[in-house]
Every structure is written in structure tokens, then in C-alpha cells.
Design an enzyme around this catalytic site. Structure first.
Site, PDB file in Angstrom:
ATOM      1  CG  ASP A  21      -2.036   0.984   1.140  1.00 14.21           C
ATOM      2  OD1 ASP A  21      -2.309   1.488   0.035  1.00 14.21           O
ATOM      3  OD2 ASP A  21      -2.651   1.283   2.189  1.00 14.21           O
ATOM      4  CG  ASN A  69      -7.563  -2.042  -5.925  1.00 12.15           C
ATOM      5  OD1 ASN A  69      -6.626  -2.812  -5.714  1.00 12.15           O
ATOM      6  ND2 ASN A  69      -7.819  -1.019  -5.096  1.00 12.15           N
TER       7      ASN A  69
HETATM    8  C1  FPP Z   1      -1.690   0.165  -3.413  1.00 10.86           C
HETATM    9  O1  FPP Z   1      -1.303   1.499  -3.444  1.00 10.86           O
HETATM   10  C2  FPP Z   1      -1.161  -0.609  -4.534  1.00 10.86           C
HETATM   11  C3  FPP Z   1      -1.919  -1.186  -5.518  1.00 10.86           C
HETATM   12  C4  FPP Z   1      -3.375  -1.098  -5.564  1.00 10.86           C
HETATM   13  C5  FPP Z   1      -1.304  -1.916  -6.642  1.00 10.86           C
HETATM   14  C6  FPP Z   1      -0.029  -2.665  -6.405  1.00 10.86           C
HETATM   15  C7  FPP Z   1       0.630  -2.873  -7.696  1.00 10.86           C
HETATM   16  C8  FPP Z   1       1.954  -2.826  -7.942  1.00 10.86           C
HETATM   17  C9  FPP Z   1       2.975  -2.657  -6.911  1.00 10.86           C
HETATM   18  C10 FPP Z   1       2.433  -2.910  -9.348  1.00 10.86           C
HETATM   19  C11 FPP Z   1       2.495  -4.204 -10.067  1.00 10.86           C
HETATM   20  C12 FPP Z   1       2.443  -5.453  -9.303  1.00 10.86           C
HETATM   21  C13 FPP Z   1       3.022  -6.618  -9.671  1.00 10.86           C
HETATM   22  C14 FPP Z   1       2.715  -7.827  -8.880  1.00 10.86           C
HETATM   23  C15 FPP Z   1       3.969  -6.745 -10.801  1.00 10.86           C
HETATM   24  P1  FPP Z   1      -2.457   2.612  -3.500  1.00 10.86           P
HETATM   25  O2  FPP Z   1      -2.682   2.977  -4.920  1.00 10.86           O
HETATM   26  O3  FPP Z   1      -3.651   2.126  -2.766  1.00 10.86           O
HETATM   27  O4  FPP Z   1      -1.769   3.790  -2.736  1.00 10.86           O
HETATM   28  P2  FPP Z   1      -2.467   4.905  -1.806  1.00 10.86           P
HETATM   29  O5  FPP Z   1      -3.088   4.176  -0.657  1.00 10.86           O
HETATM   30  O6  FPP Z   1      -1.326   5.761  -1.400  1.00 10.86           O
HETATM   31  O7  FPP Z   1      -3.464   5.629  -2.672  1.00 10.86           O
END
Ligand code: FPP
Length: 248
Positions: A21, A69
Site C-alpha cells: 500500500d 480496486n
Molecule cells: C496500493 O497502493 C497498490 C496497488 C493497488 C497496486 C499494487 C501494484 C503494484 C505494486 C504494481 C504491479 C504489481 C506486480 C505484482 C507486478 P495505493 O494505490 O492504494 O496507494 P495509496 O493508498 O497511497 O493511494
């Protein structure tokens, strides 16, 4: 900073699950778009997979895309899917070289076709790898998984394959999408949020929880080692007393 050599390789968790996250906030803090944060998060995925495999962790599950998501802006969803396809395609060779098996949990049928194709190919090529299993949770939510298991159980009862009287925790667990992996002993969440967010609710009944303020793109090997060291300092009692554990 924690050091790899401080880790006791005999008491490693078999399965570590991670809620990655903070990509969005990381990007915002740099004046960039959220998608830049996701792209930067791929480096952290690579480092964590490497750290886990090098230590000898058996299973690593990463929460890459939740059912919830799908409610994000369309351009962000598209970017995440593209990133997933390109990352898997780029990393397949490394997975093969390092004897890592790729697997998924979640409603993967709801993913775009090219994404499913890339995943299927890599899962097939890496199916016999034995060093570590990397599970990507995609279009995953724990409540979805539990409801889906209930539906399958009802179907099997109607078909006469199982009897309602025989349902117990073990049988129920075997119907979960994640039944290919043992329950995680350690759950890590980055970004300073103290929530489980519909992740592996059944499976983390006895897991140790570890929270760090680090935003996911800043997470690296040292942070993974810190989580493992913290886990190794905890006393896992499973409802027993401390005395019972030392007597055993
Ligand atoms: C959460 O951060 C992260 C995600 C929803 C996506 C995770 C994906 C990756 C790290 C990229 C690709 C993955 C792989 C397995 C190759 P957020 O967007 O919720 O952050 P925030 O809480 O700060 O808004």
C-alpha cells in the site's frame, strides 16, 4: 538497519503475505500521478520476491489488485493491468532462473484477456518450480473467496459428492481459492494503515501482523528482513499459555 545475518533460518515463516500500500501517496509526495507510484512499486515487488526466495520463504502472497480496486478511475485500472502484463512478461525469465512458481488467487476471469493470457503462460512454464511459490492476489477479496467456496460446497452437497455433516474447518479451507498454499504466519502491510482490507480473512486467523510506515515503492530487502526479525521475536501461543509452550 536490520541485517540478513541476524535472521534465524530455522524459524522462518513458511508463508508471508503482503498488503502493498501507498503507491498513490508516494507519487503525490513527489508531485507525480498515481500511476507513477504503481510503476515504481514494481521495483519493490522485485526486491521483495528476491529477498524472500534468497531467505528460503516457501510462499509469498502479494495483494496486487483487490475486488474493490475495480472502482478506481478507468485510466488507473488500465495502467495497472498494463503494468501487470508487462511486469509478468519481463520477469518470467527471472522466475524460471530462480525456480519460482507463479500462481494466483482471486477472480482472475474478470481480468482483461491479455492479462489472463500472460498469467496463464507464466503459470504453465513455472508450474514445476519448487524453490518458492509466488501468489498474486488479483481481483481478490476475502469475502468473494469465502462466498465462492460456499457456492462450490452447496453444489457438491447437491451432487452428493460431500455430506453437510462432514463440513469442518479443513474441508471448508480446501474449497478456498488459496487452498494451494498453507495459511500465512506473517502478514505485512505498508504505508502506515492499520487495516486488513478484505485480505485472507480466514487464513490469517493466527498470523502475526506487522505494520510499517514505509510506502510500498520505498519498501526494500532491509524492510522485509526487519519484518521477519520482528516476527521471530514474537511468541506464538495459539491460545496456550507461555508456560505450556516452554514445557513442550
Ligand atoms: C496500493 O497502493 C497498490 C496497488 C493497488 C497496486 C499494487 C501494484 C503494484 C505494486 C504494481 C504491479 C504489481 C506486480 C505484482 C507486478 P495505493 O494505490 O492504494 O496507494 P495509496 O493508498 O497511497 O493511494
Amino acid at each position: 538497519m536490520p541485517n540478513k545475518s541476524q535472521i534465524n533460518l530455522k524459524t522462518l515463516p513458511k508463508h508471508v503475505a503482503i498488503i502493498m500500500d501507498g503507491n498513490g501517496r508516494w507519487a503525490k509526495s513527489k508531485g507525480k500521478l498515481r500511476v507513477f507510484g504503481h510503476k515504481s512499486g514494481v521495483r519493490a515487488v522485485r526486491e521483495t520476491v528476491e529477498a524472500a526466495a534468497e531467505l528460503g520463504i516457501g510462499y509469498l502472497t502479494l495483494y496486487a489488485f483487490s475486488t474493490e480496486n475495480w472502482n478506481r478511475p478507468k485510466y488507473e485500472i488500465n495502467a495497472l493491468m498494463k503494468l501487470l502484463v508487462s511486469s509478468i512478461s519481463k520477469e518470467t525469465k527471472t522466475l524460471i532462473k530462480n525456480n519460482i512458481r507463479l500462481s494466483t488467487i482471486g477472480d482472475v476471469n474478470s481480468l482483461p484477456k491479455d492479462c489472463r493470457k500472460e498469467l496463464d503462460e507464466t503459470m504453465k512454464i513455472t508450474a514445476n518450480n519448487t524453490r518458492m511459490q509466488l501468489n498474486l492476489a488479483l481481483s481478490y477479496s476475502s469475502r468473494w473467496e469465502i462466498v465462492d467456496a460456499v457456492k462450490q460446497i452447496v453444489t457438491d452437497i447437491k451432487a452428493g459428492n460431500i455430506k453437510a455433516d462432514n463440513i469442518d474447518e479443513e474441508l471448508f479451507g480446501s474449497y478456498l481459492d488459496s487452498s494451494h498454499s498453507p495459511n500465512p504466519e506473517l502478514l505485512i502491510r505498508t504505508s502506515g494503515e492499520y487495516r486488513i482490507s478484505n485480505f485472507l480473512l480466514w487464513q490469517i486467523a493466527y498470523a502475526e501482523l506487522y505494520f510499517t510506515d514505509k510506502l510500498w515503492p520505498d519498501f526494500g530487502k532491509e524492510d522485509f528482513y526487519a519484518a521477519i526479525l520482528d516476527y521471530q521475536q514474537r511468541e506464538r501461543r495459539f491460545g496456550k499459555t507461555s508456560e505450556q509452550l516452554t514445557e513442550a
